[in-house]
Structures are given as structure tokens and as C-alpha cells.
Design an enzyme around this catalytic site. Structure first.
Site, PDB file in Angstrom:
ATOM      1  N   ASP A 201      72.089 123.573  83.564  1.00 60.52           N
ATOM      2  CA  ASP A 201      71.598 124.545  84.129  1.00 60.52           C
ATOM      3  C   ASP A 201      72.124 124.750  85.765  1.00 60.52           C
ATOM      4  O   ASP A 201      72.520 125.863  86.156  1.00 60.52           O
ATOM      5  CB  ASP A 201      69.912 124.754  84.265  1.00 60.52           C
ATOM      6  CG  ASP A 201      69.384 123.787  85.278  1.00 60.52           C
ATOM      7  OD1 ASP A 201      69.693 122.554  85.033  1.00 60.52           O
ATOM      8  OD2 ASP A 201      68.798 124.342  86.132  1.00 60.52           O
TER       9      ASP A 201
ATOM     10  N   ASP B 191      71.919 119.006  87.833  1.00 58.81           N
ATOM     11  CA  ASP B 191      71.435 118.075  86.968  1.00 58.81           C
ATOM     12  C   ASP B 191      71.895 117.986  85.453  1.00 58.81           C
ATOM     13  O   ASP B 191      72.867 118.798  85.327  1.00 58.81           O
ATOM     14  CB  ASP B 191      69.726 118.320  87.118  1.00 58.81           C
ATOM     15  CG  ASP B 191      69.471 119.670  86.607  1.00 58.81           C
ATOM     16  OD1 ASP B 191      70.069 120.056  85.770  1.00 58.81           O
ATOM     17  OD2 ASP B 191      67.997 120.165  86.859  1.00 58.81           O
TER      18      ASP B 191
ATOM     19  N   TYR C  26      60.947 125.487  85.957  1.00 62.00           N
ATOM     20  CA  TYR C  26      61.147 126.899  85.451  1.00 62.00           C
ATOM     21  C   TYR C  26      59.740 127.400  84.807  1.00 62.00           C
ATOM     22  O   TYR C  26      59.656 127.676  83.604  1.00 62.00           O
ATOM     23  CB  TYR C  26      62.290 126.952  84.406  1.00 62.00           C
ATOM     24  CG  TYR C  26      63.499 126.718  85.116  1.00 62.00           C
ATOM     25  CD1 TYR C  26      64.326 127.653  85.986  1.00 62.00           C
ATOM     26  CD2 TYR C  26      64.291 125.475  84.793  1.00 62.00           C
ATOM     27  CE1 TYR C  26      65.362 127.184  86.450  1.00 62.00           C
ATOM     28  CE2 TYR C  26      65.677 125.186  85.620  1.00 62.00           C
ATOM     29  CZ  TYR C  26      66.132 126.392  86.166  1.00 62.00           C
ATOM     30  OH  TYR C  26      67.156 125.926  86.928  1.00 62.00           O
TER      31      TYR C  26
ATOM     32  N   GLU D 160      72.869 123.824  96.212  1.00 60.69           N
ATOM     33  CA  GLU D 160      73.083 123.534  94.562  1.00 60.69           C
ATOM     34  C   GLU D 160      73.398 124.853  93.961  1.00 60.69           C
ATOM     35  O   GLU D 160      72.852 125.982  94.308  1.00 60.69           O
ATOM     36  CB  GLU D 160      71.690 122.988  93.967  1.00 60.69           C
ATOM     37  CG  GLU D 160      71.721 122.801  92.678  1.00 60.69           C
ATOM     38  CD  GLU D 160      70.449 122.162  92.055  1.00 60.69           C
ATOM     39  OE1 GLU D 160      70.475 121.429  90.861  1.00 60.69           O
ATOM     40  OE2 GLU D 160      69.299 122.339  92.509  1.00 60.69           O
TER      41      GLU D 160
END
Length: 475
Positions: free
Chosen positions: A64, A67, A215, A443
Site C-alpha cells: 500500500d 511498508d 486502516y 510517504e
């Protein structure tokens, strides 16, 4: 708020180049066995045993963000937005449409795997806490690759409905080029939607120990069910799904308008002043229009939309996409939006979207791009494991869990360029710190890029005309 910058013919970004790179980014997020056509060659095969713990083939899909976890909730949304980009803006993409469809298919193939067992949906692969405790490239990872499922006794309506939406949207995207594959996607979408609707319950309760706090779902799962039903209506034209929407749209009254799971505005095919879809869409416009008396967002002095929380550019790219989509329907319906005494035209929505795009691509107070590899000044120290650590080509020896810390905390530029990645972006005062430890700003995520594919395709096609003509003149 100060006056937003506007782009002239001489300083507009190269939207075509940005589009190419925006799509290329997804190759850097691939998990599984990489194809011979892989263009981001510093990435290699990874996670080839995913799913083996539950006897399923779960090799593939996307990581995603920075990571090595496969969170299926945002992955499904990513696939939906990629597919929607192709559906509405594929005709503007030229050769890049092929690559955009490849990006969709890498995700939709995987979602078929994740839903291959009846009344079971895989909601996530990898222990997120274990993964986040290590800084290692995906090709080396030795953290738990546990598969987490939702089923009849432990339902997860949010992730199941989100996947149903992604499969339905993908079926539309492939209908013209691969009818058999499209039919397979649509059939599976119907099955997954029936499961999501028939066995309702929050995935926060079933797999929340690993999905949260990354999430979590904070507004209930009614919007995901509506999102899936809307896509299934578009894909099938079956009255059942339209009726489902009509009977359940009232649930949205208690849901705050969200950019990342916003209402599917293309269902607004029946225009009337009291149409609930139109009312919700108008409210959304008024919630972000800079001059609106009811706006719920702020803007930086340089003109970038800001919402609370991290990864702010996810709101920028998704909102820009929705503004463009809705402006096109407004024009067809000869419609204006009223925000109090403010009258909003379709061209105004286009101009807002273009100001956001141009800001991200370098037309901002710092004169820097927030897309890796775009323009002369772009992020060099992003929060991303694969980009930070030397590739296997350069360092074939294994780099263990904490062995990558020297690259995480180091001050050198990234070892590998994750071309096309859009990062979280600047703070509310337009400031930016290019540091891997500044996670919210540096990120990248797949769901930041996905809506931007459609946005860039639109501006790529219309750039020359919109510099000189009004919106109405170019359509």
C-alpha cells in the site's frame, strides 16, 4: 487566504510526462512474481509464499505504501480509482492506456484470488505490527506473512464491499478489450457484494488487531455497500442495484463526505433539484470550494487544499478527480452549483482542480514537485523501504530486519528512485521537510496516485486548449 497561483502557457507542467510516471509508480509497489515487462527493474520478486498459511494462492497485489503489508481495503479502493480513471479518461491516455490497464489488472487479478473461496474474503496479508518493526526491502522480508480473513461468523463488510466495487469497476474497464475477463470480474463482484450485504459486520471487529490503526473504518460500512452497489449498477444496469441505492441512500446523511471513499458521482444520471445524489455532490463541492461559505477545508498560502491528518495529498488528488468528473456532468445537465450566494460553474471546478495539480507538480512557493522523478526538484528521502535500501542488483546479500536502519536514519538520498510516487506533501504553511522520519509528508501510497492517473490524463489532453479557451469552449 492569499490568491492562488495560476498556470500560464509558459509554466504549465508537462502533464504527459507526469501521467507516464504516475502510472509507472505502481510497478514499484508490486508484490509477487514480477513479469518480464517490468520497467522499474530495481524491484524483484517478493512474497512468493503469501497465502500458504491458509492453503490459498495470494501471491501478487500491491504494497500500500512504504511498508510491505498488503492491506486489501486501500488496495481495493486503489484498483477502483485506477479503473475509473481508465473508464472516464482512458481515451485521453494514448499509449499509456495500456500501462494503466496493466496496473488495474495487477490489482484485479489479485482480488480474484482473495475472493476465490465462497463467503470468505481475505482482508489483509502480513502482520502489520511485525512488518512495521522492521526496515527491510520486500525481497528480503522475513516477518510474519499471516493471512487474515473475514467470513460468515466474522464478517468484514467494509473490505468485502470495497473489493466488490473494485471488481465491478475493473469489469467495465476491460469490457472492450477482454470480454471474458470482464465477465469473470463482474460475476465475482456480484458474489462478493451478496456476501458483504448478507453478512454485515465491521472488519474493525474481525481483523482490526492488524488493520487498525492503519486502516480502521470510522464511519460505518453503509458507504462501502452503496459504493459497491453503484458500481454494480453501472456495470449491469440492473434495476436491483438502483433500487438498493434508493432504499439505502439515507445512510449517507450521517456520513461525513470523505474524499477517499466519496460518493460515486456518475450515478447522477437523473438530474433534478431534489435528487439526493445531486444534493450530496453539491454539498461536496461547497465543502471544498475556496470561496464557499460552507467549506470544511483550508488552503495553504500557496493554494493547496488541506484536510486534517496525514498524507494530505490523498485528499488533493481524489478531490481533483471528483471535481473534474462532476464538472463534466454539470455541463451536460446545464447545471450550476450554489454555495450560499456563490454561483459555481463547471469551468470553476476545472480551474480549482488544475491549481491543485499544478501545485503538486511544482507551481508552489517552494518551486518543488511532490512527485518523485518529476521536474528538477523533487523528494529524495521518501519514507519507503524499497526505495531506501540498495537493490538486490547492487547488494545481493540479505539485509535483515534492523540492518536497514542505517538507510532509514541516514541522510543520503534514496538508493532507488520510486519514479512517479506522490508523497504526503507539505504542511499547512507550504513548508516541507524532505526526511524519511517525516512520515506524513514523505510517504507515498497507491491511493494517492490512483485518482491522479485520471486527472493527469484529462489535463494532458486539454492542456493546450484550456490555456486559451474556457471550459465550455473546449467541450
Amino acid at each position: 487566504m492569499s490568491q492562488k497561483r495560476t498556470s500560464s502557457a509558459s509554466n504549465s507542467p508537462d502533464y504527459a510526462d507526469a501521467l507516464s510516471k504516475c502510472i509507472l509508480f505502481f510497478e514499484g509497489q508490486r508484490s509477487g512474481k514480477l513479469p518480464s515487462t517490468q520497467r522499474m527493474t530495481w524491484r524483484k520478486d517478493s512474497a512468493l509464499r503469501d497465502g500458504s498459511d491458509i492453503g490459498m494462492d495470494l501471491v501478487g497485489g500491491y504494497y500500500d505504501a512504504g511498508d510491505n503489508v498488503k492491506f486489501h481495503f486501500p488496495m481495493a479502493f486503489t484498483v477502483t480509482m485506477l479503473a475509473w480513471s481508465v473508464i472516464d479518461f482512458g481515451k485521453y491516455m494514448g499509449w499509456e492506456k495500456k500501462h494503466a490497464l496493466e496496473a488495474v489488472r495487477w490489482g484485479s487479478d489479485y482480488l480474484l484470488k482473495a475472493t476465490s473461496v465462497g463467503h470468505v474474503v481475505v482482508g489483509q496479508v502480513a502482520d502489520s505490527n511485525g512488518d512495521h518493526n522492521c526496515w527491510e526491502r520486500p525481497e528480503d522480508m522475513d516477518t510474519p506473512r499471516t493471512s487474515y480473513v473475514v467470513n460468515e461468523t466474522n464478517p468484514g463488510t467494509e473490505v468485502s464491499a470495497e473489493i466488490a466495487a473494485a471488481l465491478a469497476a475493473s469489469s467495465i474497464a476491460f469490457k472492450a478489450s477482454d470480454a471474458n475477463y470482464s465477465a469473470l470480474l463482474l460475476q465475482r463482484s456480484k458474489q462478493v457484494f451478496d456476501f458483504a450485504d448478507g453478512y454485515q459486520g465491521s472488519y474493525n471487529l474481525s481483523i482490526g488487531e492488524v488493520a487498525c490503526p492503519f486502516y480502521c473504518d470510522y464511519s460505518g460500512y453503509a458507504d462501502e455497500l452503496l459504493w459497491a452497489a453503484a458500481w454494480l449498477y453501472k456495470a449491469t444496469q440492473r434495476p436491483y442495484y438502483w433500487k438498493y441505492l434508493g432504499e439505502n441512500i439515507h445512510h449517507l446523511e450521517s456520513i461525513v463526505v470523505r474524499n477517499i471513499h466519496g460518493n460515486p458521482y456518475w450515478v447522477m444520471k437523473h438530474y433534478s433539484n431534489d435528487n439526493p445524489y445531486i444534493l450530496n455532490a453539491d454539498k461536496f463541492v461547497c465543502s471544498i470550494l475556496p470561496e464557499s461559505p460552507s467549506k470544511s477545508v483550508t488552503y495553504t498560502p500557496g493554494g493547496l487544499l488541506i484536510k486534517p491528518g496525514g498524507s494530505n495529498t490523498q485528499h488533493v488528488t481524489a478531490s481533483s478527480f471528483l471535481l473534474i468528473v462532476y464538472s463534466r456532468y454539470m455541463r451536460v445537465a446545464h447545471k450550476l452549483v450554489r454555495c450560499g450566494d456563490v454561483i459555481v460553474t463547471p469551468s470553476r471546478l476545472i480551474n480549482i482542480a488544475r491549481s491543485q495539480v499544478d501545485y503538486l507538480l511544482g507551481n508552489n512557493p517552494l518551486g518543488r514537485s511532490y512527485m518523485v522523478g518529476f521536474g528538477p526538484k523533487f523528494p529524495r528521502k521518501i519514507h519507503h523501504r524499497g526505495a531506501t535500501i540498495p537493490s538486490i542488483d547492487k547488494h545481493p546479500q540479505k539485509i535483515g530486519c534492523r540492518d536497514g536502519d542505517q538507510y532509514l536514519y541516514g541522510q543520503n538520498p534514496d538508493m532507488n528512485q520510486l519514479t512517479g510516487a506522490i508523497i504526503g506533501g507539505p504542511a499547512g504553511d507550504d513548508s516541507f521537510s524532505d526526511s524519511r522520519m517525516n512520515v506524513g509528508q514523505t510517504e507515498p501510497t497507491t491511493y494517492i496516485n490512483a485518482p491522479f492517473v485520471g486527472v493527469l490524463a484529462y489535463f494532458k489532453a486539454t492542456a493546450q486548449k484550456i490555456r486559451h479557451l474556457t471550459f465550455d469552449q473546449i467541450h
